[in-house]
Design an enzyme around this catalytic site. Structure first.
Site, PDB file in Angstrom:
ATOM      1  N   ALA A 164       0.894  -1.040   0.016  1.00  0.00           N
ATOM      2  CA  ALA A 164       0.086   0.009  -0.111  1.00  0.00           C
ATOM      3  C   ALA A 164       0.718   1.105   0.099  1.00  0.00           C
ATOM      4  CB  ALA A 164      -0.802   0.012   1.295  1.00  0.00           C
ATOM      5  N   LEU A 227     -11.200  -5.341   0.364  1.00  0.00           N
ATOM      6  CA  LEU A 227     -10.564  -4.147   1.117  1.00  0.00           C
ATOM      7  C   LEU A 227     -11.460  -3.105   0.905  1.00  0.00           C
ATOM      8  CD1 LEU A 227      -6.624  -4.557   1.058  1.00  0.00           C
ATOM      9  CD2 LEU A 227      -7.855  -4.867   2.923  1.00  0.00           C
ATOM     10  N   CYS A 276      -5.886   2.152  -7.806  1.00  0.00           N
ATOM     11  CA  CYS A 276      -6.183   0.687  -8.052  1.00  0.00           C
ATOM     12  C   CYS A 276      -7.566   0.227  -7.575  1.00  0.00           C
ATOM     13  CB  CYS A 276      -5.098  -0.127  -7.360  1.00  0.00           C
ATOM     14  SG  CYS A 276      -3.599   0.109  -8.068  1.00  0.00           S
TER      15      CYS A 276
HETATM   16  P1  NAD Z   1       2.733   3.681 -12.614  1.00  0.00           P
HETATM   17  O1  NAD Z   1       1.747   4.473 -13.583  1.00  0.00           O
HETATM   18  O2  NAD Z   1       3.495   4.482 -11.368  1.00  0.00           O
HETATM   19  O3  NAD Z   1       4.193   3.196 -13.316  1.00  0.00           O
HETATM   20  C1  NAD Z   1       3.997   2.286 -14.359  1.00  0.00           C
HETATM   21  C2  NAD Z   1       5.209   2.776 -15.347  1.00  0.00           C
HETATM   22  O4  NAD Z   1       5.349   2.196 -16.553  1.00  0.00           O
HETATM   23  C3  NAD Z   1       5.140   4.117 -15.716  1.00  0.00           C
HETATM   24  O5  NAD Z   1       6.423   5.040 -15.407  1.00  0.00           O
HETATM   25  C4  NAD Z   1       5.093   4.160 -17.362  1.00  0.00           C
HETATM   26  O6  NAD Z   1       5.971   5.200 -17.952  1.00  0.00           O
HETATM   27  C5  NAD Z   1       5.669   2.804 -17.482  1.00  0.00           C
HETATM   28  N1  NAD Z   1       5.569   2.058 -18.908  1.00  0.00           N
HETATM   29  C6  NAD Z   1       4.329   1.818 -19.515  1.00  0.00           C
HETATM   30  N2  NAD Z   1       4.634   1.321 -20.583  1.00  0.00           N
HETATM   31  C7  NAD Z   1       6.009   0.861 -20.753  1.00  0.00           C
HETATM   32  C8  NAD Z   1       6.681   0.041 -21.683  1.00  0.00           C
HETATM   33  N3  NAD Z   1       6.044  -0.352 -22.688  1.00  0.00           N
HETATM   34  N4  NAD Z   1       7.985   0.005 -21.577  1.00  0.00           N
HETATM   35  C9  NAD Z   1       8.501   0.794 -20.328  1.00  0.00           C
HETATM   36  N5  NAD Z   1       7.882   1.354 -19.443  1.00  0.00           N
HETATM   37  C10 NAD Z   1       6.501   1.563 -19.583  1.00  0.00           C
HETATM   38  O7  NAD Z   1       1.881   2.536 -12.054  1.00  0.00           O
HETATM   39  P2  NAD Z   1       1.949   1.902 -10.694  1.00  0.00           P
HETATM   40  O8  NAD Z   1       1.124   2.605  -9.655  1.00  0.00           O
HETATM   41  O9  NAD Z   1       3.336   1.395 -10.351  1.00  0.00           O
HETATM   42  O10 NAD Z   1       1.342   0.620 -11.040  1.00  0.00           O
HETATM   43  C11 NAD Z   1       1.740  -0.586 -12.027  1.00  0.00           C
HETATM   44  C12 NAD Z   1       0.904  -1.835 -11.585  1.00  0.00           C
HETATM   45  O11 NAD Z   1       0.991  -2.432 -10.323  1.00  0.00           O
HETATM   46  C13 NAD Z   1      -0.468  -1.576 -12.184  1.00  0.00           C
HETATM   47  O12 NAD Z   1      -1.240  -2.619 -12.621  1.00  0.00           O
HETATM   48  C14 NAD Z   1      -1.277  -1.314 -10.614  1.00  0.00           C
HETATM   49  O13 NAD Z   1      -2.575  -2.000 -10.692  1.00  0.00           O
HETATM   50  C15 NAD Z   1      -0.322  -2.431  -9.919  1.00  0.00           C
HETATM   51  N6  NAD Z   1      -0.384  -2.055  -8.279  1.00  0.00           N
HETATM   52  C16 NAD Z   1      -0.083  -0.671  -7.864  1.00  0.00           C
HETATM   53  C17 NAD Z   1       0.130  -0.525  -6.501  1.00  0.00           C
HETATM   54  C18 NAD Z   1       0.060   0.741  -5.998  1.00  0.00           C
HETATM   55  O14 NAD Z   1       0.194   0.929  -4.793  1.00  0.00           O
HETATM   56  N7  NAD Z   1       0.419   1.854  -6.992  1.00  0.00           N
HETATM   57  C19 NAD Z   1       0.008  -1.819  -5.905  1.00  0.00           C
HETATM   58  C20 NAD Z   1      -0.211  -2.885  -5.946  1.00  0.00           C
HETATM   59  C21 NAD Z   1      -0.238  -3.035  -7.352  1.00  0.00           C
HETATM   60  C1  UGA Z   2      -4.290  -0.515  -1.698  1.00  0.00           C
HETATM   61  C2  UGA Z   2      -4.256  -2.053  -0.921  1.00  0.00           C
HETATM   62  O1  UGA Z   2      -4.552  -1.724   0.362  1.00  0.00           O
HETATM   63  C3  UGA Z   2      -3.114  -2.772  -1.373  1.00  0.00           C
HETATM   64  O2  UGA Z   2      -2.924  -4.051  -0.763  1.00  0.00           O
HETATM   65  C4  UGA Z   2      -2.899  -2.870  -2.794  1.00  0.00           C
HETATM   66  O3  UGA Z   2      -1.659  -3.293  -3.189  1.00  0.00           O
HETATM   67  C5  UGA Z   2      -2.961  -1.628  -3.488  1.00  0.00           C
HETATM   68  O4  UGA Z   2      -4.457  -0.775  -3.190  1.00  0.00           O
HETATM   69  C6  UGA Z   2      -2.841  -1.623  -4.946  1.00  0.00           C
HETATM   70  O5  UGA Z   2      -3.408  -2.610  -5.416  1.00  0.00           O
HETATM   71  O6  UGA Z   2      -2.510  -0.513  -5.508  1.00  0.00           O
HETATM   72  P1  UGA Z   2      -3.543   1.751  -1.551  1.00  0.00           P
HETATM   73  O7  UGA Z   2      -4.409   2.207  -2.517  1.00  0.00           O
HETATM   74  O8  UGA Z   2      -1.949   2.358  -1.758  1.00  0.00           O
HETATM   75  O9  UGA Z   2      -3.326   0.243  -1.349  1.00  0.00           O
HETATM   76  O10 UGA Z   2      -3.628   2.361  -0.135  1.00  0.00           O
HETATM   77  P2  UGA Z   2      -4.885   1.932   1.260  1.00  0.00           P
HETATM   78  O11 UGA Z   2      -4.208   1.957   2.378  1.00  0.00           O
HETATM   79  O12 UGA Z   2      -5.479   0.581   0.680  1.00  0.00           O
HETATM   80  O13 UGA Z   2      -6.065   3.226   0.891  1.00  0.00           O
HETATM   81  C7  UGA Z   2      -6.827   3.172  -0.168  1.00  0.00           C
HETATM   82  C8  UGA Z   2      -7.689   4.236   0.023  1.00  0.00           C
HETATM   83  O14 UGA Z   2      -9.021   3.963   1.126  1.00  0.00           O
HETATM   84  C9  UGA Z   2      -7.266   5.456   0.711  1.00  0.00           C
HETATM   85  O15 UGA Z   2      -7.706   6.692   0.185  1.00  0.00           O
HETATM   86  C10 UGA Z   2      -7.557   5.592   2.303  1.00  0.00           C
HETATM   87  O16 UGA Z   2      -7.671   6.689   2.873  1.00  0.00           O
HETATM   88  C11 UGA Z   2      -9.033   4.696   2.023  1.00  0.00           C
HETATM   89  N1  UGA Z   2      -9.234   4.028   3.468  1.00  0.00           N
HETATM   90  C12 UGA Z   2      -8.488   2.941   3.602  1.00  0.00           C
HETATM   91  C13 UGA Z   2     -10.242   4.568   4.124  1.00  0.00           C
HETATM   92  O17 UGA Z   2     -11.204   5.317   3.676  1.00  0.00           O
HETATM   93  N2  UGA Z   2     -10.722   3.978   5.376  1.00  0.00           N
HETATM   94  C14 UGA Z   2      -9.935   2.876   5.741  1.00  0.00           C
HETATM   95  O18 UGA Z   2     -10.085   2.159   6.669  1.00  0.00           O
HETATM   96  C15 UGA Z   2      -8.563   2.591   5.140  1.00  0.00           C
END
Ligand code: NAD
Ligand code: UGA
Length: 459
Positions: A164, A227, A276
């Site tokens: 997260a 979640l 996400c």
């Molecule tokens: P992001 O947008 O921050 O980063 C993705 C990066 O990939 C960008 O910088 C983009 O320029 C690059 N990219 C895209 N196409 C490309 C290519 N063809 N070659 C090289 N680089 C390329 O995204 P993120 O938040 O890191 O999320 C990435 C994935 O992980 C998503 O599927 C998301 O759902 C998942 N995820 C995100 C989180 C989170 O907390 N942000 C947590 C768990 C899972």
């Molecule tokens: C969430 C999940 O918690 C991660 O496990 C997952 O990997 C990630 O999405 C993802 O796939 O991107 P994230 O979105 O970074 O992580 O943050 P969270 O802590 O889950 O919060 C998400 C949103 O829910 C925030 O806006 C937060 O303020 C809100 N939230 C969270 C509430 O309103 N109430 C709560 O009790 C908890």
């Protein structure tokens, strides 16, 4: 296969921190994180104070390995060529156009990465899905990878990320579980073993779960849906609390003490944000409909509807408590990030709530400790464009927006203050003094931070 070189495609919120931790914990593996966004790569290679992502503890982890066994580069082909294992950590946003627009995950970045690997690879590779993907995406990736027919063997693993934002490093150091899905074939299980070996450098074996590919892909969507569902559930009760005199914090506490339910993710809010939850649930709804499971789709769709309702409800409360006719009235917005300890504002509730206030004729003064002024302006302009406002209208709305470097200036000259992110610094403000200095200021607290706020969510 013994892994000596890892390539990660995508240097974003997932690729950057996860690879920095792998590099730190596995000093014998060379980790190269590549991206097509040269500015992002420059920032990863630049000052540790200005990494592209703000995440507590990240700078220290990067400092430990950068230039030793951790590299950030735009040379995508070279890194693919050299690696035995390639993580795909590119973005998978909701599709903006075409079939499934507004619902399905857009896999164009995944497909482009797969095509790139297929074009460049001359030796066998393990491909790891790190991005969040619809169940059965591995099938599609395999098809693309094998389309060249050049004799290279690709093994595809699913290894979804559960970190997260704001606690990414903590989560990566001490994961609840690491999930690895692989094919039940000899080469599939060998690939799983290679990835398990990497994680066992710092994660205990009992926390590493191996499954088939489809279970792993779907577990990620299901985890986020569960979640988000808890947040929508508690937010739905916040509305009922406000009608009945029950108090949402007392309710959360009472519910959460049942160990079958547990206390986490029961904090009422202005609605969940982040890149996400919404996109993953929309994707889940789309998948359920695709498989003809309309009742299941509608169940999950309701989580999104309640989240939307919560944002609208909060905006309407501000407008009505300010007397309905709000022209010339000013609201300060405290908090733009979608949660504390991140500079990420993707899908933050602040964006939509602020837009609702602007559309009603209010002026806004915004402050966030971490989100850049340019990002705030871009967030608002993008949403106005999505809602099909003309250039002239957008210019006129944007004239009502001011952004400040501290809360004192933001609050000055305001009729009301709306607290939208749970930043710790908002908790330490001397609210009594602020209210003494501005006796007519109305506090709308979307995070239950200010004692005795005139309006607190669920109170
Ligand atoms: P992001 O947008 O921050 O980063 C993705 C990066 O990939 C960008 O910088 C983009 O320029 C690059 N990219 C895209 N196409 C490309 C290519 N063809 N070659 C090289 N680089 C390329 O995204 P993120 O938040 O890191 O999320 C990435 C994935 O992980 C998503 O599927 C998301 O759902 C998942 N995820 C995100 C989180 C989170 O907390 N942000 C947590 C768990 C899972
Ligand atoms: C969430 C999940 O918690 C991660 O496990 C997952 O990997 C990630 O999405 C993802 O796939 O991107 P994230 O979105 O970074 O992580 O943050 P969270 O802590 O889950 O919060 C998400 C949103 O829910 C925030 O806006 C937060 O303020 C809100 N939230 C969270 C509430 O309103 N109430 C709560 O009790 C908890």
């Amino acid at each position: 296969m013994k892994i000596k070189n890892i390539c990660c495609i995508g240097a974003g919120y997932v690729g950057g921190p996860t690879m920095a931790v792998i590099a730190m914990k596995c000093p014998n593996i060379r980790v190269t994180v590549v991206d097509i966004n040269a500015d992002r790569i420059d920032s990863w290679n630049g000052s540790l104070e200005n990494l592209p992502i703000y995440e507590p503890g990240l700078a220290d982890v990067v400092a430990e390995s950068r230039g030793i066994n951790l590299f950030f580069s735009t040379e995508v082909d070279k890194a693919i060529d050299e690696a035995e294992m390639i993580f795909m950590a590119v973005n998978t946003p909701t599709k903006a156009e075409g079939e499934g627009a507004g619902m399905a995950a857009d896999l164009k970045y995944i497909e482009a990465s797969a095509k790139n690997i297929a074009r460049v690879a001359k030796t066998d590779k393990i491909i790891v899905e790190k991005s969040t993907l619809p169940v059965r995406t591995a099938e599609k990736i395999k098809e693309i990878l094998e389309s060249k027919g050049n004799g290279v063997h690709f093994e595809i693993l699913s290894n979804p990320e559960f970190l997260a934002e704001g606690t990414a490093i903590k989560n990566l150091f001490k994961s609840d579980r690491v999930l690895i899905g692989g094919d039940n074939t000899k080469t599939g299980q060998e690939a799983v073993k290679s990835l398990v070996e990497i994680y066992t450098n710092w994660i205990s074996k009992d926390k590493i779960l191996t499954t088939n590919v489809w279970s792993s892909e779907l577990s990620k969507l299901a985890s986020n849906a569960m979640l988000a569902q808890r947040i929508s559930s508690i937010n739905s009760f916040s509305a009922l609390c406000e009608k009945t005199g029950a108090d949402i914090e007392e309710l959360s506490n009472a519910i959460g003490m049942d160990h079958r339910i547990g206390p986490k993710f029961l904090k009422a809010s202005v609605g969940f944000g982040g890149s996400c939850f919404q996109k993953d649930i929309l994707n889940l709804v789309y998948l359920c409909r695709y498989y003809g499971l309309d009742e299941v789709a509608e169940f999950w769709n309701q989580v999104i509807k309640i989240n939307q309702y919560q944002k609208t409800r909060f905006s309407e409360k501000i407008i009505s408590d300010l007397g309905g006719d709000v022209k010339e009235k000013v609201v300060s917005i405290l908090g733009w990030a979608f949660k504390k300890n991140t500079n990420d504002s993707r899908e933050s509730a602040s964006i939509e709530i602020t837009l609702n206030l602007l559309l009603a004729g209010l002026k806004v003064r915004i402050y966030d400790p971490m989100v850049k002024k340019s990002s705030i302006l871009m967030d608002l302009e993008s949403l106005l464009k999505i809602k099909k406002h003309s250039k002239t209208e957008i210019n006129s709305f944007m004239k009502s927006v001011n952004i400040f470097d501290n809360h004192i200036e933001a609050i000055e000259k305001s009729h009301a203050v709306a607290i939208l992110t749970e930043w710790d610094e908002f908790k330490t403000y001397e609210w009594d003094n602020i209210l003494k200095n501005y006796p007519s200021l109305i506090v709308f607290d979307g995070r239950n931070i200010v004692p005795n706020a005139q309006y607190s969510i669920g109170k």
